[in-house]
Design a protein around this motif. Structure first.
Motif, PDB file in Angstrom:
ATOM      1  N   GLU A  18       0.830  -1.210   0.000  1.00 57.74           N
ATOM      2  CA  GLU A  18       0.000   0.000   0.000  1.00 57.74           C
ATOM      3  C   GLU A  18       0.863   1.258   0.000  1.00 57.74           C
ATOM      4  OE1 GLU A  18      -3.271   0.718  -0.443  1.00 57.74           O
ATOM      5  OE2 GLU A  18      -3.326  -1.375  -1.021  1.00 57.74           O
ATOM      6  N   GLN A  19       1.966   1.225   0.736  1.00 57.50           N
ATOM      7  CA  GLN A  19       2.881   2.364   0.756  1.00 57.50           C
ATOM      8  C   GLN A  19       3.502   2.585  -0.622  1.00 57.50           C
ATOM      9  OE1 GLN A  19       1.705   3.759   3.675  1.00 57.50           O
ATOM     10  NE2 GLN A  19       3.735   4.642   3.599  1.00 57.50           N
ATOM     11  N   THR A  20       3.882   1.507  -1.277  1.00 57.04           N
ATOM     12  CA  THR A  20       4.454   1.604  -2.627  1.00 57.04           C
ATOM     13  C   THR A  20       3.424   2.177  -3.590  1.00 57.04           C
ATOM     14  OG1 THR A  20       5.940  -0.254  -2.222  1.00 57.04           O
ATOM     15  CG2 THR A  20       5.473   0.286  -4.532  1.00 57.04           C
ATOM     16  N   LYS A  21       2.204   1.692  -3.507  1.00 58.76           N
ATOM     17  CA  LYS A  21       1.141   2.195  -4.373  1.00 58.76           C
ATOM     18  C   LYS A  21       0.928   3.690  -4.141  1.00 58.76           C
ATOM     19  CE  LYS A  21      -3.644   1.318  -5.750  1.00 58.76           C
ATOM     20  NZ  LYS A  21      -4.819   0.443  -5.557  1.00 58.76           N
ATOM     21  N   GLN A  22       0.921   4.109  -2.881  1.00 56.10           N
ATOM     22  CA  GLN A  22       0.729   5.519  -2.561  1.00 56.10           C
ATOM     23  C   GLN A  22       1.884   6.370  -3.090  1.00 56.10           C
ATOM     24  OE1 GLN A  22      -2.162   6.591  -1.477  1.00 56.10           O
ATOM     25  NE2 GLN A  22      -1.432   8.669  -1.696  1.00 56.10           N
ATOM     26  N   THR A  23       3.093   5.854  -3.013  1.00 58.84           N
ATOM     27  CA  THR A  23       4.266   6.555  -3.551  1.00 58.84           C
ATOM     28  C   THR A  23       4.125   6.735  -5.054  1.00 58.84           C
ATOM     29  OG1 THR A  23       5.708   5.686  -1.805  1.00 58.84           O
ATOM     30  CG2 THR A  23       6.780   6.410  -3.848  1.00 58.84           C
ATOM     31  N   ILE A  24       3.685   5.696  -5.742  1.00 64.69           N
ATOM     32  CA  ILE A  24       3.473   5.754  -7.197  1.00 64.69           C
ATOM     33  C   ILE A  24       2.395   6.793  -7.521  1.00 64.69           C
ATOM     34  CG2 ILE A  24       2.626   4.458  -9.203  1.00 64.69           C
ATOM     35  CD1 ILE A  24       3.877   1.928  -7.794  1.00 64.69           C
ATOM     36  N   VAL A  25       1.295   6.741  -6.795  1.00 61.58           N
ATOM     37  CA  VAL A  25       0.170   7.655  -7.033  1.00 61.58           C
ATOM     38  C   VAL A  25       0.605   9.107  -6.844  1.00 61.58           C
ATOM     39  CG1 VAL A  25      -2.048   8.398  -6.048  1.00 61.58           C
ATOM     40  CG2 VAL A  25      -1.653   5.979  -6.562  1.00 61.58           C
ATOM     41  N   GLU A  26       1.289   9.393  -5.746  1.00 61.63           N
ATOM     42  CA  GLU A  26       1.713  10.772  -5.473  1.00 61.63           C
ATOM     43  C   GLU A  26       2.733  11.259  -6.496  1.00 61.63           C
ATOM     44  OE1 GLU A  26       2.949  10.829  -1.374  1.00 61.63           O
ATOM     45  OE2 GLU A  26       0.933  10.333  -0.678  1.00 61.63           O
ATOM     46  N   SER A  57      -1.494  -0.018 -16.767  1.00 58.88           N
ATOM     47  CA  SER A  57      -0.925   0.867 -17.786  1.00 58.88           C
ATOM     48  C   SER A  57      -0.899   2.298 -17.252  1.00 58.88           C
ATOM     49  CB  SER A  57      -1.782   0.820 -19.054  1.00 58.88           C
ATOM     50  OG  SER A  57      -3.087   1.319 -18.772  1.00 58.88           O
ATOM     51  N   LYS A  58      -0.291   3.177 -18.011  1.00 56.41           N
ATOM     52  CA  LYS A  58      -0.303   4.598 -17.655  1.00 56.41           C
ATOM     53  C   LYS A  58      -1.743   5.111 -17.656  1.00 56.41           C
ATOM     54  CE  LYS A  58       1.133   8.065 -20.442  1.00 56.41           C
ATOM     55  NZ  LYS A  58       1.974   9.055 -21.144  1.00 56.41           N
ATOM     56  N   GLU A  59      -2.551   4.647 -18.610  1.00 63.30           N
ATOM     57  CA  GLU A  59      -3.973   5.033 -18.646  1.00 63.30           C
ATOM     58  C   GLU A  59      -4.672   4.622 -17.364  1.00 63.30           C
ATOM     59  OE1 GLU A  59      -5.726   3.233 -22.098  1.00 63.30           O
ATOM     60  OE2 GLU A  59      -4.726   4.600 -23.480  1.00 63.30           O
ATOM     61  N   ASP A  60      -4.433   3.386 -16.936  1.00 68.21           N
ATOM     62  CA  ASP A  60      -5.059   2.857 -15.726  1.00 68.21           C
ATOM     63  C   ASP A  60      -4.655   3.686 -14.507  1.00 68.21           C
ATOM     64  OD1 ASP A  60      -6.648   0.865 -14.349  1.00 68.21           O
ATOM     65  OD2 ASP A  60      -4.760  -0.003 -13.640  1.00 68.21           O
ATOM     66  N   LEU A  61      -3.382   4.060 -14.437  1.00 68.91           N
ATOM     67  CA  LEU A  61      -2.888   4.883 -13.343  1.00 68.91           C
ATOM     68  C   LEU A  61      -3.561   6.260 -13.357  1.00 68.91           C
ATOM     69  CD1 LEU A  61      -1.007   5.674 -11.026  1.00 68.91           C
ATOM     70  CD2 LEU A  61       0.841   5.921 -12.695  1.00 68.91           C
ATOM     71  N   PHE A  62      -3.673   6.863 -14.529  1.00 69.27           N
ATOM     72  CA  PHE A  62      -4.313   8.176 -14.622  1.00 69.27           C
ATOM     73  C   PHE A  62      -5.789   8.087 -14.233  1.00 69.27           C
ATOM     74  CE2 PHE A  62      -6.400  11.775 -16.542  1.00 69.27           C
ATOM     75  CZ  PHE A  62      -5.566  12.812 -16.152  1.00 69.27           C
ATOM     76  N   LEU A  63      -6.464   7.052 -14.667  1.00 67.50           N
ATOM     77  CA  LEU A  63      -7.876   6.886 -14.316  1.00 67.50           C
ATOM     78  C   LEU A  63      -8.054   6.715 -12.803  1.00 67.50           C
ATOM     79  CD1 LEU A  63      -8.986   4.636 -17.284  1.00 67.50           C
ATOM     80  CD2 LEU A  63      -9.828   6.943 -16.793  1.00 67.50           C
ATOM     81  N   TYR A  64      -7.142   6.003 -12.184  1.00 68.25           N
ATOM     82  CA  TYR A  64      -7.175   5.845 -10.725  1.00 68.25           C
ATOM     83  C   TYR A  64      -7.065   7.214 -10.051  1.00 68.25           C
ATOM     84  CZ  TYR A  64      -5.872   4.373  -6.016  1.00 68.25           C
ATOM     85  OH  TYR A  64      -5.832   4.200  -4.650  1.00 68.25           O
ATOM     86  N   LEU A  65      -6.114   8.029 -10.529  1.00 65.53           N
ATOM     87  CA  LEU A  65      -5.932   9.375  -9.986  1.00 65.53           C
ATOM     88  C   LEU A  65      -7.181  10.232 -10.191  1.00 65.53           C
ATOM     89  CD1 LEU A  65      -2.302  10.073 -11.190  1.00 65.53           C
ATOM     90  CD2 LEU A  65      -3.059   9.958  -8.820  1.00 65.53           C
TER      91      LEU A  65
END
Length: 195
Positions: A9-17, A53-61
């Motif tokens: 979860e910490q890694t995911k949050q780091t990626i998101v931020e 994907s990058k799209e998936d990451l952007f949609l999450y944001l």
């Protein structure tokens, strides 16, 4: 096991931020997965473990931003206020959240992926969910007889477009001046839709 889940979860949050900061600064197209790796210190494998994907990451944001924004507004606007009072409060809230870092990247994202793509449809669904919340406010104004209008969707779109257009001036004045501008604009708008 709990430690591993916490670290994931910490890694995911780091990626998101990290990704959010890059998309806001560089835009969607100019941000590569390698940029995100460098900014976060995460490997591509780690990023792809959390996002397809990058799209998936952007949609999450985008989903986080729009959902959190509406939840925050809903918490702040609660109570037995009239729809008119709530619209004035929403105008203030709109100014308070003007510098939304993903707005321009979202426009670019839609141009890049296209409205007919799976990612484009998912992005529009996120926007429509946000709109649904705003439509509830407008419907309350129509139901109470405070406002006139034939279509809640059309009136909601007009109001949000009106505020979005005004927001292009936020670099020209301070927040207090912007709030006063939005208050005057809301009064002008309400003069047109009041019963």
């Amino acid at each position: 096991m709990k430690k591993r889940k916490y670290e994931a979860e910490q890694t995911k949050q780091t990626i998101v931020e990290g990704a959010k900061a890059l998309f806001a600064a560089k835009g969607y197209a100019a941000t590569s997965m390698m940029d995100i790796c460098e900014a976060t210190g995460c490997s591509k494998g780690s990023i792809y473990h959390h996002f397809q994907s990058k799209e998936d990451l952007f949609l999450y944001l985008a989903e986080q931003a729009f959902t959190n924004s509406w939840q925050t507004w809903h918490e702040q606007s609660g109570g037995d206020h009239s729809a008119t009072e709530q619209l004035y409060a929403y105008a203030d809230y709109f100014v308070d959240t003007l510098q939304k870092p993903l707005n321009k990247a979202g426009e670019e994202f839609m141009i890049r992926v296209g409205a007919d793509s799976e990612a484009g449809r998912r992005f529009m669904e996120i926007i429509q969910n946000y709109m649904k919340g705003f439509e509830d406010l407008v419907q309350a104004g129509l139901d109470s007889g405070e406002w006139k209008g034939e279509s809640v969707q059309e009136l909601s779109f007009i109001i949000l477009s009106y505020y979005s257009g005004l927001s292009d001036s936020y670099h020209l004045m301070d927040k207090a001046a912007m709030k006063e501008l939005f208050r005057k604009a809301t009064t002008l708008l309400l003069d047109g839709i009041r019963k």
